[in-house]
Design a protein around this motif. Structure first.
Motif: not given
Length: 89
Positions: A50-69
């Motif tokens: 579950r931790t890996c799944e959560g970290l994967n989701e968090a990294m997905t959101l982080a990369v999407a945020s940076v790309r949007s900025m």
């Protein structure tokens, strides 16, 4: 979570230019997520985690945020470069 750490980070945000505060906060959060993922890799067996799944989701959101900025900044740069103001004619 500690009130002293929160106050310290709010101070660091206040020192940033208002238009850079979101980018600074996102970069700080991305660093924390990356550090957590790096540390967790030594603990995890790669199974159904579950931790890996959560970290994967968090990294997905982080990369999407940076790309949007970055995309927003590039759009703003293009708009700013092509705009003719009435006083510069």
């Amino acid at each position: 979570m500690d009130e002293e750490n929160i106050a310290g980070f709010r101070e660091a945000l206040a020192e940033q230019h208002p238009s850079n505060r979101g980018t600074y906060a996102c970069a700080a959060l991305d660093r924390v997520i990356t550090d957590l993922a790096y540390d967790h890799r030594t603990e995890c067996d790669g199974g159904d985690c579950r931790t890996c799944e959560g970290l994967n989701e968090a990294m997905t959101l982080a990369v999407a945020s940076v790309r949007s900025m970055v995309a927003n900044e590039m759009t703003w740069q293009r708009r700013r470069g092509n705009r003719r103001w009435f006083w510069s004619r």
